[in-house]
Design an enzyme around this catalytic site. Structure first.
Site, PDB file in Angstrom:
ATOM      1  N   THR A 217       0.810  -1.206   0.000  1.00  0.00           N
ATOM      2  CA  THR A 217       0.000   0.000   0.000  1.00  0.00           C
ATOM      3  C   THR A 217       0.850   1.265   0.000  1.00  0.00           C
ATOM      4  OG1 THR A 217      -0.205  -0.350   2.370  1.00  0.00           O
ATOM      5  CG2 THR A 217      -2.103  -0.912   1.025  1.00  0.00           C
ATOM      6  N   GLY A 218       2.161   1.116  -0.062  1.00  0.00           N
ATOM      7  CA  GLY A 218       3.014   2.287  -0.222  1.00  0.00           C
ATOM      8  C   GLY A 218       3.637   2.788   1.066  1.00  0.00           C
ATOM      9  N   GLU A 435     -17.212 -24.894 -13.753  1.00  0.00           N
ATOM     10  CA  GLU A 435     -17.187 -23.432 -13.916  1.00  0.00           C
ATOM     11  C   GLU A 435     -18.563 -22.885 -14.280  1.00  0.00           C
ATOM     12  OE1 GLU A 435     -14.819 -21.782 -12.786  1.00  0.00           O
ATOM     13  OE2 GLU A 435     -13.488 -23.508 -12.570  1.00  0.00           O
ATOM     14  N   HIS A 438     -20.638 -22.540 -11.201  1.00  0.00           N
ATOM     15  CA  HIS A 438     -20.415 -21.276 -10.482  1.00  0.00           C
ATOM     16  C   HIS A 438     -21.151 -20.133 -11.177  1.00  0.00           C
ATOM     17  CE1 HIS A 438     -17.338 -22.552  -7.705  1.00  0.00           C
ATOM     18  NE2 HIS A 438     -16.466 -22.880  -8.637  1.00  0.00           N
TER      19      HIS A 438
END
Ligand code: ADP
Ligand code: MG
Ligand code: ZN
Length: 626
Positions: A217-218, A435, A438
């Site tokens: 996050t810096g 898939e 889902h």
């Protein structure tokens, strides 16, 4: 300086022994690990295949019964010059040889004995060289240090592994999306610039600030920017560096660090990953760590030892304040906390703007759209995303990055490298059903995020993937939304069950089930969303040294514990039933979608929804409240 031969002899014996053992170790690793000496860089097998496809591989030398290859490659990504790279080949990859032949790559296989005998000749030459080197080293050391032989080695003090940057070259403009934190640090910057102004009025400036936030996050960037803005030197060390083998080394490093810092004040001292040393003392789990405690004590002593106005400001970073020793957070030490969080949509846009500056984006690329599509991305993820986009652009020999590269980069950052698709088989059909399971549940449920795409192109660990477009505001999630997510996550396994029968279900749903269980459990123990009532029975935080449930549970009775288990199971049971019903009711469209998916490998959300709408009798989306 006197240096008698007696001293040299006295010292050369242990050193000889040490060198001998080191050399033995070196020789042993040589036989097994020869490739390291030939090619220092490595790549994954996946990347190797990619390079092969690009025609960048020129030559492959096979070692170790074809388990290791030293590859000669050349390509734009490799600076357009021949690079030797080491790659591990899974099980010798038998089909690889024919692939390499087809690609006209020069192949050479080397028997094991051949390379090691080369090394033992070299070894015989190297040994005396090392020995002489050892003696020369001893001379230098004893010349530098006065005093008896006991001090000759200067143990632990010899290398201080902190780094110093006179100018970081980072400014607040390079850090985006964390305006509150920048605001907070403005004061620190002005103090570092004009300490006398603060001294004149008797103001005390905090000595220590702790930066809290998830990785990427810096935090490091922000600390550098403070030093850069104030124009002061930046000393940095990572908490994990303190944790050394020898007791006392960490503490002496802390002393060195602060001494150097005081000599160079005003300056910033940055301690990354402070939780590595600053963990609560005396928890006694896994035995005390004397070294860590000594280091921490030294750090506390140093921070107490200088006055607030010497101009040394200590900034520490961690993603876990909750485990820090409370002594660290006491007034006069790290008494200020600044939180940096994962950026929101505006923050993401700002960060993208910073990192897009040196990239060549085609005009149709909209940073707003990227920001919208990347909730949960940290600053580092966003920087990485634009960089991956640029790499793809270069690989595709384009002049500007277009949305197609950006899309591929987002997928890569989220889910890892793309693999090669399976050939049509039962497994592929099963994955397709999983898939689509889902995706259809997600599409039909009112409270579920919409499908973005379904694909059978594997990525990272996953053999197939369903992507959903996440809603922007993820801070408050309703019970119905969690239920919808649980059902969506169950959709894959349920489709396997309904279509192939229970004995045929696969391990592919392992991850899904983990998520399902964790969501259901949190509904019960954290969010008061079950019959047990509005009780918080567990904390979010977990101790990495203890199991999740052991570290995070508050006190509750055996009775409650079994009630929790029952509630969790009943939620999942309920969701499983509903999901099974949805899959069974929509079998026709599911079959249709699976055929299409196997043919096209990827279906996007729009197309998926259109087909579902054409086929299903359900006019509106379903919503379930349990
Ligand atoms: P942390 O120390 O919090 O783990 P870093 O400061 O090391 O994160 O961030 C890694 C990289 O990600 C930075 O060098 C920068 O390129 C990018 N980055 C992260 N956060 C930001 C941000 N807020 N603004 C601009 N770039 C960022
Ligand atoms: Mg960092
Ligand atoms: Zn799944």
């Amino acid at each position: 300086m006197k240096l008698s031969w007696k001293t040299i002899l006295l010292w050369s014996l242990p050193i000889l022994i040490v060198i001998f053992f080191l050399w033995q170790g070196f020789n042993n690793t040589n036989n097994a690990d020869f490739g390291k000496n030939v090619a220092s860089s490595r790549m994954t097998y996946g990347r190797f295949l990619e390079y092969l496809e690009m025609g960048w591989i020129k030559k492959v030398d096979l070692y170790d019964d074809s388990h290791t290859g030293i590859v000669e490659a050349i390509g734009p990504e490799l600076g357009n010059r021949i690079q030797r790279i080491r790659v591990e080949l899974p099980n010798g990859a038998p089909e690889l040889i024919s692939k390499l032949r087809k690609a006209n790559v020069d192949i050479d296989a080397h028997p094991i004995s051949d390379s090691s005998s080369n090394w033992s000749i070299l070894g015989n030459l190297l040994f005396p060289l090392l020995l002489i080197g050892g003696l020369a080293f001893l001379f230098r050391r004893s010349n530098n240090l006065q005093g008896g032989p006991g001090q000759a080695m200067g143990f632990g003090k010899s290398k201080a592994r902190f780094s110093m940057e006179a100018k970081t070259g980072v400014s607040f403009n390079d850090v985006a999306g964390v305006d509150e934190a920048k605001e907070e640090f403005q004061e620190v910057v002005s103090f570092l610039k004009r300490p006398e102004r603060f001294k004149a009025v008797g103001a005390k400036i905090p000595k220590g600030v702790i930066l809290v936030g998830p990785p990427g996050t810096g935090k490091t960037l922000l600390a550098k920017a403070i030093a850069g803005e104030a124009g002061v030197p930046f000393f940095s060390i990572s908490g994990s560096e303190f944790v050394e083998m020898f007791v006392g080394v960490g503490a002496s490093r802390v002393r060195d660090l602060f001494q150097k810092a005081k000599e160079n004040s005003p300056c910033i001292v940055f301690i990354d990953e402070i939780d590595a040393v600053g963990r609560q003392r005396g928890t006694g789990i896994g035995g005390g760590n004397d070294e860590r405690e000594q280091t921490l004590n030294q750090l506390l002593t140093e921070m107490d030892g200088f006055e607030g106005n010497t101009g040394v400001i200590v900034i520490a970073a961690t993603n876990r304040v909750d485990v820090l020793d409370s002594a660290l957070l006491r007034p006069g030490r790290f008494d200020r906390q600044v939180t940096v969080n994962v950026p929101d949509i505006r923050g993401r846009l700002d960060i993208l703007n910073v990192h897009a500056k040196n990239k060549k984006l085609s005009p149709e690329v909209s940073l707003e759209v990227i920001a919208k599509r990347t909730p949960g991305f940290s600053g580092a993820d966003l920087a990485n995303l634009l960089n991956e986009g640029a790499i793809l652009t270069a690989r595709r020999r384009k002049d500007f990055t277009t949305m197609s590269e950006i899309d591929a980069a987002i997928d890569r950052v989220i889910a890892g490298m793309e693999g090669t698709t399976l050939i049509d088989s039962k497994t592929k059909r099963l994955i397709a059903y999983h898939e689509v399971g889902h995706a259809i549940v997600g599409t039909l449920l009112h409270h579920h995020d919409p499908v973005q795409k379904v694909t059978l192109v594997p990525r990272g660990q996953a053999k197939g993937l369903t992507w959903f477009t996440p809603a922007e505001d993820q801070s408050l999630i309703s019970k119905s939304q969690i239920i919808a997510r649980i059902m969506g996550a169950l959709g894959g396994r349920v489709a396997e069950e309904v279509v192939f029968g229970f004995p045929e279900v696969t391990t592919g749903a392992g991850n899904d089930l983990q998520q399902v269980t964790s969501m259901a459990r949190q509904m019960v123990t954290r969010f008061g969303m079950s019959n047990i009532g509005p009780l918080a029975l567990e904390n979010q935080t977990s101790d990495p040294f203890l199991g999740r449930s052991m570290g995070s549970s508050l006190e509750y009775s055996e009775d409650i514990a079994s009630k929790i288990d029952m509630q969790v199971r009943s939620i999942i049971q309920h969701c499983h039933n509903e999901t099974t019903q949805i899959i069974k009711d929509n079998r026709i469209v599911i079959d249709k979608l699976v055929d299409l998916l196997i043919e096209k490998e990827t279906i996007n959300g729009e197309e998926f929804r259109n087909i579902v709408n054409d086929f299903t009798k359900v006019p509106d989306k379903i919503s379930y409240f349990s």
